[in-house]
Motif scaffolding. Structure first.
Motif, PDB file in Angstrom:
ATOM      1  N   PHE A  28      36.754  36.803  35.843  1.00  0.00           N
ATOM      2  CA  PHE A  28      37.583  37.953  36.189  1.00  0.00           C
ATOM      3  C   PHE A  28      36.908  38.871  37.216  1.00  0.00           C
ATOM      4  O   PHE A  28      37.591  39.533  37.991  1.00  0.00           O
ATOM      5  N   LYS A  29      35.566  38.884  37.203  1.00  0.00           N
ATOM      6  CA  LYS A  29      34.872  39.755  38.164  1.00  0.00           C
ATOM      7  C   LYS A  29      35.185  39.333  39.593  1.00  0.00           C
ATOM      8  O   LYS A  29      35.373  40.166  40.475  1.00  0.00           O
ATOM      9  N   GLY A  30      35.257  38.022  39.800  1.00  0.00           N
ATOM     10  CA  GLY A  30      35.597  37.510  41.130  1.00  0.00           C
ATOM     11  C   GLY A  30      36.966  38.024  41.561  1.00  0.00           C
ATOM     12  O   GLY A  30      37.145  38.533  42.681  1.00  0.00           O
ATOM     13  N   LEU A  31      37.939  37.924  40.656  1.00  0.00           N
ATOM     14  CA  LEU A  31      39.301  38.379  40.978  1.00  0.00           C
ATOM     15  C   LEU A  31      39.317  39.903  41.189  1.00  0.00           C
ATOM     16  O   LEU A  31      39.975  40.417  42.093  1.00  0.00           O
ATOM     17  N   TRP A  32      38.580  40.586  40.359  1.00  0.00           N
ATOM     18  CA  TRP A  32      38.492  42.067  40.434  1.00  0.00           C
ATOM     19  C   TRP A  32      37.985  42.492  41.811  1.00  0.00           C
ATOM     20  O   TRP A  32      38.571  43.369  42.463  1.00  0.00           O
ATOM     21  N   ASN A  33      36.891  41.862  42.258  1.00  0.00           N
ATOM     22  CA  ASN A  33      36.297  42.269  43.535  1.00  0.00           C
ATOM     23  C   ASN A  33      37.271  42.062  44.688  1.00  0.00           C
ATOM     24  O   ASN A  33      37.399  42.921  45.564  1.00  0.00           O
ATOM     25  N   GLU A  34      37.984  40.917  44.657  1.00  0.00           N
ATOM     26  CA  GLU A  34      39.011  40.675  45.697  1.00  0.00           C
ATOM     27  C   GLU A  34      40.059  41.793  45.699  1.00  0.00           C
ATOM     28  O   GLU A  34      40.431  42.343  46.727  1.00  0.00           O
ATOM     29  N   ARG A  35      40.558  42.104  44.488  1.00  0.00           N
ATOM     30  CA  ARG A  35      41.687  43.049  44.402  1.00  0.00           C
ATOM     31  C   ARG A  35      41.252  44.492  44.657  1.00  0.00           C
ATOM     32  O   ARG A  35      42.048  45.299  45.131  1.00  0.00           O
ATOM     33  N   ALA A  36      40.001  44.803  44.320  1.00  0.00           N
ATOM     34  CA  ALA A  36      39.523  46.170  44.562  1.00  0.00           C
ATOM     35  C   ALA A  36      39.526  46.460  46.062  1.00  0.00           C
ATOM     36  O   ALA A  36      39.769  47.587  46.496  1.00  0.00           O
ATOM     37  N   LYS A  37      39.267  45.388  46.862  1.00  0.00           N
ATOM     38  CA  LYS A  37      39.210  45.579  48.321  1.00  0.00           C
ATOM     39  C   LYS A  37      40.606  45.613  48.939  1.00  0.00           C
ATOM     40  O   LYS A  37      40.809  46.161  50.014  1.00  0.00           O
ATOM     41  N   ALA A  38      41.574  44.986  48.267  1.00  0.00           N
ATOM     42  CA  ALA A  38      42.939  44.904  48.814  1.00  0.00           C
ATOM     43  C   ALA A  38      43.754  46.122  48.370  1.00  0.00           C
ATOM     44  O   ALA A  38      43.357  46.822  47.435  1.00  0.00           O
ATOM     45  N   PRO A  39      44.895  46.385  49.028  1.00  0.00           N
ATOM     46  CA  PRO A  39      45.741  47.506  48.584  1.00  0.00           C
ATOM     47  C   PRO A  39      46.237  47.275  47.149  1.00  0.00           C
ATOM     48  O   PRO A  39      46.387  46.125  46.734  1.00  0.00           O
ATOM     49  N   PRO A  40      46.523  48.353  46.397  1.00  0.00           N
ATOM     50  CA  PRO A  40      46.966  48.218  45.006  1.00  0.00           C
ATOM     51  C   PRO A  40      48.259  47.401  44.885  1.00  0.00           C
ATOM     52  O   PRO A  40      49.143  47.501  45.735  1.00  0.00           O
ATOM     53  N   ARG A  41      48.315  46.568  43.834  1.00  0.00           N
ATOM     54  CA  ARG A  41      49.522  45.759  43.579  1.00  0.00           C
ATOM     55  C   ARG A  41      49.867  45.876  42.095  1.00  0.00           C
ATOM     56  O   ARG A  41      49.089  46.383  41.307  1.00  0.00           O
ATOM     57  N   LEU A  42      51.024  45.298  41.761  1.00  0.00           N
ATOM     58  CA  LEU A  42      51.455  45.362  40.360  1.00  0.00           C
ATOM     59  C   LEU A  42      50.938  44.143  39.589  1.00  0.00           C
ATOM     60  O   LEU A  42      51.701  43.268  39.208  1.00  0.00           O
ATOM     61  N   ASP A  43      49.631  44.023  39.439  1.00  0.00           N
ATOM     62  CA  ASP A  43      49.090  43.065  38.482  1.00  0.00           C
ATOM     63  C   ASP A  43      47.964  43.767  37.745  1.00  0.00           C
ATOM     64  O   ASP A  43      47.368  44.724  38.258  1.00  0.00           O
ATOM     65  N   LEU A  44      47.686  43.300  36.538  1.00  0.00           N
ATOM     66  CA  LEU A  44      46.789  44.066  35.663  1.00  0.00           C
ATOM     67  C   LEU A  44      45.386  44.233  36.240  1.00  0.00           C
ATOM     68  O   LEU A  44      44.750  45.262  36.046  1.00  0.00           O
ATOM     69  N   ILE A  45      44.909  43.235  36.963  1.00  0.00           N
ATOM     70  CA  ILE A  45      43.551  43.347  37.499  1.00  0.00           C
ATOM     71  C   ILE A  45      43.528  44.393  38.609  1.00  0.00           C
ATOM     72  O   ILE A  45      42.664  45.268  38.653  1.00  0.00           O
ATOM     73  N   SER A  46      44.508  44.290  39.515  1.00  0.00           N
ATOM     74  CA  SER A  46      44.581  45.261  40.599  1.00  0.00           C
ATOM     75  C   SER A  46      44.765  46.672  40.032  1.00  0.00           C
ATOM     76  O   SER A  46      44.131  47.632  40.496  1.00  0.00           O
ATOM     77  N   MET A  47      45.611  46.792  39.024  1.00  0.00           N
ATOM     78  CA  MET A  47      45.880  48.129  38.457  1.00  0.00           C
ATOM     79  C   MET A  47      44.603  48.730  37.872  1.00  0.00           C
ATOM     80  O   MET A  47      44.312  49.911  38.046  1.00  0.00           O
ATOM     81  N   MET A  48      43.809  47.883  37.190  1.00  0.00           N
ATOM     82  CA  MET A  48      42.562  48.405  36.609  1.00  0.00           C
ATOM     83  C   MET A  48      41.515  48.661  37.695  1.00  0.00           C
ATOM     84  O   MET A  48      40.763  49.625  37.622  1.00  0.00           O
ATOM     85  N   ALA A  49      41.483  47.791  38.705  1.00  0.00           N
ATOM     86  CA  ALA A  49      40.478  47.953  39.766  1.00  0.00           C
ATOM     87  C   ALA A  49      40.712  49.236  40.570  1.00  0.00           C
ATOM     88  O   ALA A  49      39.781  49.806  41.125  1.00  0.00           O
ATOM     89  N   HIS A  50      41.979  49.687  40.625  1.00  0.00           N
ATOM     90  CA  HIS A  50      42.282  50.900  41.386  1.00  0.00           C
ATOM     91  C   HIS A  50      42.488  52.123  40.494  1.00  0.00           C
ATOM     92  O   HIS A  50      42.477  53.253  40.996  1.00  0.00           O
ATOM     93  N   GLY A  51      42.710  51.920  39.213  1.00  0.00           N
ATOM     94  CA  GLY A  51      43.044  53.047  38.311  1.00  0.00           C
ATOM     95  C   GLY A  51      41.871  53.991  38.116  1.00  0.00           C
ATOM     96  O   GLY A  51      40.730  53.558  37.948  1.00  0.00           O
TER      97      GLY A  51
END
Ligand code: HEM
Length: 413
Positions: A208-231
Motif C-alpha cells: 500500500f505504501k507504493g500506491l500511497w506515494n503515487e497518489r500523494a503526488k497526484a491530484p486528489p481522487r475519490l479512492d480511499l488511498i488518495s483520500m487518506m494521502a491528501h486528508g
C-alpha cells in the motif's frame, strides 16, 4: 468444557456466573441462541469474571446496547479497542474505529465520502455489470462454493474499486482481510500467531505504501488511498495507524458484506415461503436486504472500555471495565423487536436493528453494503435462478465476525 460443547438444555443449566459468550466455538457451531436468550432474560448486563480474554461485561438487550453506543464519553473505543480480545501491547494497530473524538472525527470525515449517498449512484452501474457477469458465469447443474465464487468475488471487486487497487491482484485484499480478522487459534486460520499476523500486515503495508506515494503526488481522487494521502487528519499517520486504518477499511468492506450475501441465501433456503413471497413480489428486495442484516449479524460484537464508574441496567460498571455490546443478541431481543428469531421479508420495521452499530462509530459503509446486496438479489430474481443449498455451511471460528467460510450450492440449468 466449552459452552459450545454442551447440548442446549445443559447450557441453560450452567451457573449464570460462568456463562462465557466470548467462546468462539459457540459461533462456529451456531449454538449461541439459548445462551443469549438466557442472558437477556436473567442477567441482561452480565459479568463474566473469567474468560480467556479476561473479565468482561456482556450487554445483551437492544436498548442497553443503544445506551452504550450513544454514550461515547463513558464508553471509550480508544482505551482498549473494539474487540473482547485485546491486541498485544507491542502490536497495537490504531485505526479510527479504535479512537475517540476528536481524532476519530477528523479521520472518519476523511474517508466517509467514499460511501456517501451522492457517490453511490456512480458505483451502481459498475456493481450491476459485475454482478451480472459473475452470476452468468456460474456453473449449472454442478455443486460449487457460493462463498468463493459469488460472495468473496463480488465484495473483493468492490473493495478493489474503493481502493483503486491493481485489479488482477485483488484477491490479496481478501487474504489480508482474513489475516486481519482471523482467530489465530482456528485450525483453518491463514496465520497461527499474533507475530505471523503482524508480519503479514507489514507486507500489506509495503504494497500500500507504493500506491500511497503515487497518489500523494497526484491530484486528489475519490479512492480511499488518495483520500487518506491528501486528508488533513490522515496524511501524516504513523505506520501503525496506517496499517490499522487499511485493515479497518479492508475488513469493513469485505468480511461483512460477504457474509450477508451468503447468510441471505442460506436464510431463504431455510425459509422457502419467504423466497416464494420474494419471487412473487421483487419489490420486497430492499426489505429482504434489511432483514438479512440482523438475521446474519455479520459483526457479532463491539467492545468499549469504561472511562469512569457508571450504572447500566442496575449494574455498577467500574472505570477500566471491558463492556461488550453483543449485537447478535440485541438483534434477537424480544423486548424491542417483534418476532426477532423469524426471517421475514415483509417485516413492518425491517430497519430496526443493530447490525451497523449506532452513534459516532455507526458503519460508514452501510448504504454501500445494502446497495451491493440489493443489486445481487435483483439480478438473481431477474434471472429466475433456482439456487439450491446442498449442504451445511462451514462457519468461522470467531467471536467477532459471524462468518460463513463455505456454502455448497447448485443452480439448476
Ligand atoms: C454488511 C456489511 C457491513 C456490516 C454488517 C458492518 C458493520 C459495522 C459495524 C457494526 C460497525 C461499528 C459500529 C459501531 O461501533 O457502532 C462498523 C463500522 C465501520 N464500517 Fe462497517 N459494516 C459493513 C460494511 C461496511 C463497508 C462496505 C465498509 C466500507 C466501505 C465499512 C466500513 C466501516 C468503517 C470504516 C467503520 C468504522 C466507523 C467509525 O469508527 O466511525 N463497513 N461497520
Amino acid at each position: 468444557m466449552s459452552s459450545a460443547a454442551l447440548a442446549e438444555p445443559e447450557a441453560l443449566l450452567q451457573p449464570l456466573g460462568s456463562l462465557d459468550v466470548s467462546d468462539p466455538a459457540i459461533y462456529a457451531q451456531d449454538t449461541w441462541r439459548p445462551l443469549f436468550a438466557r442472558l437477556r432474560r436473567e442477567a441482561p448486563v452480565h459479568y463474566c469474571a473469567e474468560s480467556r480474554y479476561g473479565p468482561y461485561w456482556s450487554v445483551t438487550r437492544y436498548n442497553d446496547i443503544m445506551a452504550v453506543e450513544l454514550d461515547h464519553t463513558t464508553y471509550s473505543s480508544q482505551l482498549g479497542g473494539i474487540q473482547v480480545e485485546d491486541q498485544p501491547a507491542d502490536m497495537q494497530r490504531g485505526s479510527f474505529i479504535r479512537m475517540d473524538p476528536p481524532r476519530h472525527t477528523a479521520q472518519r470525515r476523511t474517508v466517509a465520502p467514499v460511501a456517501a449517498p451522492n457517490n453511490l449512484a456512480s458505483y451502481a452501474a459498475k456493481i450491476r455489470g459485475r454482478t451480472r457477469a459473475v452470476l452468468d458465469a456460474l456453473p449449472r447443474n454442478e455443486t460449487f462454493d457460493w462463498v468463493d465464487k459469488v460472495a468473496i468475488e463480488l465484495t473483493t471487486m468492490m473493495l478493489a474499486t474503493l481502493f483503486d487497487f491493481p485489479w488482477e491482484e485483488r484477491r490479496k485484499l481478501t487474504y489480508w482481510s482474513d489475516v486481519a480478522i482471523c482467530n489465530v487459534n482456528a485450525p483453518d486460520a491463514p496465520v497461527h500467531s499474533e507475530e505471523e499476523r503482524f508480519a503479514e500486515l507489514l507486507r500489506m503495508a509495503e504494497v500500500f505504501k507504493g500506491l500511497w506515494n503515487e497518489r500523494a503526488k497526484a491530484p486528489p481522487r475519490l479512492d480511499l488511498i488518495s483520500m487518506m494521502a491528501h486528508g488533513e487528519g490522515t496524511r501524516a499517520m504513523p505506520e501503525m495507524e496506517f496499517i490499522g486504518n487499511l485493515a479497518l477499511l479492508i475488513v469493513g468492506g469485505n468480511d461483512t458484506t460477504r457474509n450477508s450475501m451468503s447468510g441471505g441465501l442460506l436464510a431463504l433456503a431455510e425459509n422457502p415461503s419467504e423466497l416464494a413471497k420474494l419471487r412473487a413480489n421483487p419489490a420486497l428486495v430492499p426489505s429482504l436486504v434489511a432483514e438479512t442484516s440482523p438475521y446474519q449479524t455479520p459483526v457479532i460484537h463491539m467492545r468499549r472500555t469504561a472511562t469512569r464508574e457508571a450504572e447500566l441496567a442496575g449494574q455498577r460498571i467500574r472505570q477500566g471495565d471491558k463492556v461488550v455490546m453483543w449485537y447478535i443478541s440485541g438483534n434477537r431481543d424480544e423486548n424491542a423487536i417483534e418476532n426477532p428469531d423469524a426471517f421475514s421479508v415483509d417485516r413492518a420495521k425491517p430497519r430496526q436493528h443493530l447490525s451497523y452499530g449506532a452513534g459516532i462509530h455507526r458503519c460508514v459503509g452501510d448504504r454501500l453494503a445494502d446497495l451491493q446486496l440489493r443489486i445481487l438479489w435483483e439480478e438473481i430474481l431477474a434471472r429466475g435462478l433456482d439456487i439450491e443449498v446442498m449442504g451445511a455451511p462451514t462457519r468461522l471460528y470467531s467471536n467477532f465476525i459471524r462468518g460463513i467460510r463455505a456454502l455448497p450450492v447448485r443452480i439448476a440449468a
